[in-house]
Design an enzyme around this catalytic site. Sequence first.
Site, PDB file in Angstrom:
ATOM      1  N   ARG A  56     -16.963  17.699   0.592  1.00 17.39           N
ATOM      2  CA  ARG A  56     -17.568  17.737   0.936  1.00 17.39           C
ATOM      3  C   ARG A  56     -17.322  18.547   2.972  1.00 17.39           C
ATOM      4  NH1 ARG A  56     -21.000  14.304   1.158  1.00 17.39           N
ATOM      5  NH2 ARG A  56     -19.720  12.494   0.813  1.00 17.39           N
TER       6      ARG A  56
ATOM      7  N   TYR B 148     -14.806  23.101  -4.600  1.00 18.99           N
ATOM      8  CA  TYR B 148     -14.023  21.057  -5.109  1.00 18.99           C
ATOM      9  C   TYR B 148     -15.737  20.720  -5.269  1.00 18.99           C
ATOM     10  CZ  TYR B 148     -11.629  17.560  -4.799  1.00 18.99           C
ATOM     11  OH  TYR B 148     -10.707  15.827  -5.052  1.00 18.99           O
ATOM     12  N   GLY B 149     -16.007  20.021  -5.896  1.00 19.05           N
ATOM     13  CA  GLY B 149     -16.469  18.878  -6.091  1.00 19.05           C
ATOM     14  C   GLY B 149     -17.867  18.845  -5.678  1.00 19.05           C
ATOM     15  N   GLY B 150     -18.780  17.916  -4.771  1.00 20.03           N
ATOM     16  CA  GLY B 150     -20.004  17.736  -4.251  1.00 20.03           C
ATOM     17  C   GLY B 150     -20.804  19.326  -4.279  1.00 20.03           C
TER      18      GLY B 150
ATOM     19  N   LYS C 121     -23.823  15.701  -6.091  1.00 11.77           N
ATOM     20  CA  LYS C 121     -25.049  15.561  -4.673  1.00 11.77           C
ATOM     21  C   LYS C 121     -26.264  16.843  -4.895  1.00 11.77           C
ATOM     22  CE  LYS C 121     -22.517  12.279  -5.059  1.00 11.77           C
ATOM     23  NZ  LYS C 121     -21.609  11.735  -4.427  1.00 11.77           N
TER      24      LYS C 121
ATOM     25  N   HIS D 105     -28.226   7.427  -4.490  1.00 16.00           N
ATOM     26  CA  HIS D 105     -26.423   7.424  -4.791  1.00 16.00           C
ATOM     27  C   HIS D 105     -26.284   5.863  -4.779  1.00 16.00           C
ATOM     28  CE1 HIS D 105     -22.693   7.980  -1.991  1.00 16.00           C
ATOM     29  NE2 HIS D 105     -22.298   8.550  -3.342  1.00 16.00           N
TER      30      HIS D 105
ATOM     31  N   SER E 100     -19.764   7.244   0.137  1.00 19.82           N
ATOM     32  CA  SER E 100     -18.913   7.655  -0.256  1.00 19.82           C
ATOM     33  C   SER E 100     -17.702   7.111  -0.324  1.00 19.82           C
ATOM     34  CB  SER E 100     -18.317   9.308  -0.321  1.00 19.82           C
ATOM     35  OG  SER E 100     -20.016  10.230  -0.254  1.00 19.82           O
TER      36      SER E 100
ATOM     37  N   CYS F   9     -16.311   3.993  -0.825  1.00 16.09           N
ATOM     38  CA  CYS F   9     -16.698   3.035  -0.571  1.00 16.09           C
ATOM     39  C   CYS F   9     -16.667   1.562  -2.079  1.00 16.09           C
ATOM     40  CB  CYS F   9     -17.430   2.963   0.150  1.00 16.09           C
ATOM     41  SG  CYS F   9     -17.903   3.612   2.149  1.00 16.09           S
ATOM     42  N   GLY F  10     -16.518   2.444  -3.176  1.00 17.09           N
ATOM     43  CA  GLY F  10     -16.068   0.979  -3.261  1.00 17.09           C
ATOM     44  C   GLY F  10     -17.377   1.431  -4.821  1.00 17.09           C
ATOM     45  N   LYS F  11     -17.995   2.043  -5.017  1.00 14.69           N
ATOM     46  CA  LYS F  11     -18.445   1.922  -5.971  1.00 14.69           C
ATOM     47  C   LYS F  11     -17.970   2.366  -7.661  1.00 14.69           C
ATOM     48  CE  LYS F  11     -21.464   5.993  -4.691  1.00 14.69           C
ATOM     49  NZ  LYS F  11     -20.368   5.623  -3.600  1.00 14.69           N
TER      50      LYS F  11
ATOM     51  N   ASP G 103     -22.243   6.670  -9.990  1.00 14.62           N
ATOM     52  CA  ASP G 103     -22.749   7.180  -8.470  1.00 14.62           C
ATOM     53  C   ASP G 103     -23.913   7.530  -8.180  1.00 14.62           C
ATOM     54  OD1 ASP G 103     -20.578   8.538  -6.283  1.00 14.62           O
ATOM     55  OD2 ASP G 103     -21.814  10.219  -7.618  1.00 14.62           O
TER      56      ASP G 103
ATOM     57  N   ASN H 261      -8.262  12.443  -0.902  1.00 15.59           N
ATOM     58  CA  ASN H 261      -9.792  12.689  -1.533  1.00 15.59           C
ATOM     59  C   ASN H 261      -9.637  13.137  -3.029  1.00 15.59           C
ATOM     60  OD1 ASN H 261     -12.554  12.024  -2.085  1.00 15.59           O
ATOM     61  ND2 ASN H 261     -12.751  15.202  -0.960  1.00 15.59           N
ATOM     62  N   SER H 262      -8.349  13.391  -3.739  1.00 19.05           N
ATOM     63  CA  SER H 262      -8.001  13.284  -4.773  1.00 19.05           C
ATOM     64  C   SER H 262      -8.804  13.152  -5.670  1.00 19.05           C
ATOM     65  CB  SER H 262      -6.937  13.237  -4.918  1.00 19.05           C
ATOM     66  OG  SER H 262      -6.228  12.462  -4.681  1.00 19.05           O
ATOM     67  N   ARG H 263      -9.145  12.868  -6.604  1.00 23.00           N
ATOM     68  CA  ARG H 263     -10.213  13.158  -7.754  1.00 23.00           C
ATOM     69  C   ARG H 263     -10.004  13.535  -9.220  1.00 23.00           C
ATOM     70  NH1 ARG H 263     -15.195  10.874  -5.829  1.00 23.00           N
ATOM     71  NH2 ARG H 263     -15.126  10.917  -3.375  1.00 23.00           N
TER      72      ARG H 263
ATOM     73  N   GLY I 210     -12.158  -7.248  -8.173  1.00 25.96           N
ATOM     74  CA  GLY I 210     -13.059  -8.666  -9.876  1.00 25.96           C
ATOM     75  C   GLY I 210     -13.038  -9.006  -8.623  1.00 25.96           C
TER      76      GLY I 210
ATOM     77  N   ASN J 169     -14.684  -9.731  -6.486  1.00 23.03           N
ATOM     78  CA  ASN J 169     -16.042  -9.461  -6.154  1.00 23.03           C
ATOM     79  C   ASN J 169     -17.320  -9.850  -7.135  1.00 23.03           C
ATOM     80  OD1 ASN J 169     -15.261  -7.864  -3.726  1.00 23.03           O
ATOM     81  ND2 ASN J 169     -15.956  -5.823  -4.732  1.00 23.03           N
TER      82      ASN J 169
HETATM   83  P1  GTP Z   1     -17.267   8.182  -4.579  1.00 22.56           P
HETATM   84  O1  GTP Z   1     -16.671   8.995  -5.494  1.00 22.56           O
HETATM   85  O2  GTP Z   1     -17.494   8.987  -2.832  1.00 22.56           O
HETATM   86  O3  GTP Z   1     -18.719   8.136  -4.379  1.00 22.56           O
HETATM   87  O4  GTP Z   1     -17.113   6.501  -4.014  1.00 22.56           O
HETATM   88  P2  GTP Z   1     -17.273   4.833  -5.013  1.00 22.56           P
HETATM   89  O5  GTP Z   1     -18.188   4.295  -3.847  1.00 22.56           O
HETATM   90  O6  GTP Z   1     -16.851   5.201  -5.713  1.00 22.56           O
HETATM   91  O7  GTP Z   1     -15.424   4.819  -4.296  1.00 22.56           O
HETATM   92  P3  GTP Z   1     -14.159   3.985  -5.231  1.00 22.56           P
HETATM   93  O8  GTP Z   1     -14.557   2.735  -6.183  1.00 22.56           O
HETATM   94  O9  GTP Z   1     -13.896   5.333  -5.690  1.00 22.56           O
HETATM   95  O10 GTP Z   1     -13.299   3.209  -4.432  1.00 22.56           O
HETATM   96  C1  GTP Z   1     -12.828   4.688  -3.232  1.00 22.56           C
HETATM   97  C2  GTP Z   1     -12.060   3.229  -2.395  1.00 22.56           C
HETATM   98  O11 GTP Z   1     -12.143   1.943  -2.064  1.00 22.56           O
HETATM   99  C3  GTP Z   1     -10.694   3.272  -3.349  1.00 22.56           C
HETATM  100  O12 GTP Z   1      -9.213   3.609  -2.730  1.00 22.56           O
HETATM  101  C4  GTP Z   1     -10.056   1.596  -3.501  1.00 22.56           C
HETATM  102  O13 GTP Z   1      -9.266   1.438  -3.751  1.00 22.56           O
HETATM  103  C5  GTP Z   1     -11.095   1.252  -2.427  1.00 22.56           C
HETATM  104  N1  GTP Z   1     -12.123   0.161  -2.108  1.00 22.56           N
HETATM  105  C6  GTP Z   1     -13.157   0.030  -3.238  1.00 22.56           C
HETATM  106  N2  GTP Z   1     -13.370  -1.316  -3.847  1.00 22.56           N
HETATM  107  C7  GTP Z   1     -12.847  -2.544  -3.158  1.00 22.56           C
HETATM  108  C8  GTP Z   1     -12.504  -3.490  -2.972  1.00 22.56           C
HETATM  109  O14 GTP Z   1     -13.681  -4.514  -3.414  1.00 22.56           O
HETATM  110  N3  GTP Z   1     -12.434  -3.973  -1.860  1.00 22.56           N
HETATM  111  C9  GTP Z   1     -11.733  -2.908  -1.330  1.00 22.56           C
HETATM  112  N4  GTP Z   1     -10.443  -3.574  -0.047  1.00 22.56           N
HETATM  113  N5  GTP Z   1     -11.195  -1.765  -1.294  1.00 22.56           N
HETATM  114  C10 GTP Z   1     -12.231  -0.935  -1.856  1.00 22.56           C
HETATM  115  C1  SPV Z   2     -19.103  11.413  -2.652  1.00 20.89           C
HETATM  116  O1  SPV Z   2     -18.550  12.403  -1.987  1.00 20.89           O
HETATM  117  O2  SPV Z   2     -19.965  10.329  -2.527  1.00 20.89           O
HETATM  118  C2  SPV Z   2     -18.372  11.950  -4.342  1.00 20.89           C
HETATM  119  C3  SPV Z   2     -17.769  13.215  -4.801  1.00 20.89           C
HETATM  120  O3  SPV Z   2     -18.954  11.086  -5.199  1.00 20.89           O
HETATM  121  S1  SPV Z   2     -18.412  15.083  -4.807  1.00 20.89           S
HETATM  122  O4  SPV Z   2     -19.210  14.631  -6.030  1.00 20.89           O
HETATM  123  O5  SPV Z   2     -17.731  15.539  -4.381  1.00 20.89           O
HETATM  124  O6  SPV Z   2     -19.896  14.701  -3.993  1.00 20.89           O
HETATM  125 MN    MN Z   3     -20.603   9.920  -4.610  1.00 21.71          MN
END
Ligand code: GTP
Ligand code: SPV
Ligand code: MN
Length: 591
Positions: A80, A209-211, A218, A238, A260, A262-264, A287, A374-376, A501, A503
């Site tokens: 993005r 690409y993407g968002g 988004k 979000h 983004s 950060c673990g969703k 998301d 940011n490969s998906r 896990g 968490n």
């Molecule tokens: P968007 O799709 O961009 O909105 O992101 P998202 O919030 O869904 O993030 P996603 O779960 O894909 O995690 C992104 C990165 O954070 C990945 O490389 C994960 O491996 C890492 N990650 C996710 N959960 C954890 C966690 O609990 N601890 C750590 N250390 N890393 C994590």
């Molecule tokens: C984010 O960046 O929070 C995503 C990927 O979930 S995108 O669809 O590109 O916004």
């Molecule tokens: Mn997102």
Amino acid sequence: MATAPNAFIPLQDISPQVASWVAQVAQLTEPARILWCDGSPAETARLRNELIARKELAPLNEKTFPDCHIARSHPSDVARVEHLTFICTTNQEDAGPNNHWMSPADAHAKMDGLFKGCMKGRTLYVVPYCMGPIDSPYSRCGVEITDSAYVVLNMGIMTRMGRAALERIAADGGNFVRGLHSTGELDPNRRFIMHFPEELSIQSFGSGYGGNALLGKKCHALRIASYQARTEGWLAEHMLIVGLKNPQGELHYVACAFPSACGKTNLAMLIPPDSMPGWEVFTVGDDICWMQPGPDGRLWAINPEAGYFGVAPGTGPKTNKNAFDMIRKDTLFTNVALTANNEPWWEGIGNGAPVTDWLGRPYDAKNGPAAHPNSRFTVSAVHNPSYTKEAENPKGVPISAIVFGGRRREIAPLVYEARNWQHGVLVGASVASETTAAATGAVGVVRRDSMAMKPFCGYNFGDYFQHWLNVGAKLKNPPKIFHVNWFRQGADGKFLWPGFGDNLRVLSWMLERVAGRAGAQETAIGNLPRPIDLNLKGLDIQPAVVEELLSVKQDAWRKEVAEIRSYLAEYGSRTPGAMYSELEEVEQRLG
Ligand code: GTP
Ligand code: SPV
Ligand code: MN
């Protein structure tokens, strides 16, 4: 879900409002042909074959990754672009300092210039889509016009796309969000993502690409929807939505907002640790979450999406086995690396080795990571082993807890609970997180990212905080609000908490708090579990590390409070007074 009387009506005859907008856009963009997308498997197969013939898509190993494909975006078009994303309201104040702004007149003039004749020789695809279950009163529809078949394939996975959406638009009296997209020349200097919330329209040029390009995500489901949600009294966030059933059979749904990458996605489909037998996890969304106050005074949530556009790096059998299993068939990968067996590969996948990097070059460690950070993957939600049919429930699911979080190497403890809704709104507004590869620009820079919505709120954050307060005031049974940080680091730069896990240990404490059964200690910033309040059975973690994770450093927090105050002041008179009074309480408790 074509209704019998409509099944044979040509798509272009279903909604006169859509047809006349398509005609208007065609006049501006001058495509060679127009294709109305019905969302059928035959259409998907046709589009895939066209892209494969043009070498814009390639099949992966048919034995190990059946019906999976790889695409590569332009190397300058991998994430993005927040600096090129605008909210175009009549008054600049309404967009707020959290957004880039352009006047609607200037933005339209600029975009009309870019779109003029841009589809010459190309196909214009009409992509009708529904965000949310087709029969839910909370769902909203849109139409994306695009000249990218890759975008159509993605939208087909990410949304309820095709005839049924068009029928719903017609049934809704021809109301829909208008999204116009062209990849243009993929020139970053001619790339803009414009939002016109007052017109319920989006115009995106120069990215594929993407968002930036999948406008249902988004652009519509967050930026435009948040604006609509404010006037209509609901929330577009979000957030992931996950159901957690404890061994006693109690089921609660939780919505979590993390910025983004950060673990969703990971939390939405977590696998309980072996030492927590009997827990079950049900993914509703990973998301985006739309929430409405229900007649019972609770918040009810739907996932407007039908698929996941998830971060590939870090997805492995140890970190996220559900995701790892779900992307082995019928998945579209973008900007990943390839192994010698023509299988997808990325950093953190846990086995195999790259031979071709994300740019299609022979892999060489000197060039950096093999897969783009940011490969998906794009995959239908129904392939997720923890998918639940509740994702199709038109009423949504009731939310018991809202969780905010960020990626912070210091200051924020593992978890704390807000004292009440109003304090929780301050906690959400104060979220700070390190920037990630999901957007272009520097990575690892801490910035405020209120409710994880910094790049996605379609209006002034000051008004947004007030809207959150207003929604809470309407709830007889508001969810409890928490803050988490899985990313606190030790002096050696390693994460202190195992994450993934594990968490669930933190989530289970939250649910016990919701049930009124778990203990906590009151601190200046909110209620924290004491080490004995957390289920740490079977976890190899030093007591000193747990102490550190659950510590509130008074000096650091005093500095943090001062920073939050100046951040809130950026929104001037639009910041609700209640935010300052909550902050003062925290400050007084810090002493
Ligand atoms: P968007 O799709 O961009 O909105 O992101 P998202 O919030 O869904 O993030 P996603 O779960 O894909 O995690 C992104 C990165 O954070 C990945 O490389 C994960 O491996 C890492 N990650 C996710 N959960 C954890 C966690 O609990 N601890 C750590 N250390 N890393 C994590
Ligand atoms: C984010 O960046 O929070 C995503 C990927 O979930 S995108 O669809 O590109 O916004
Ligand atoms: Mn997102």
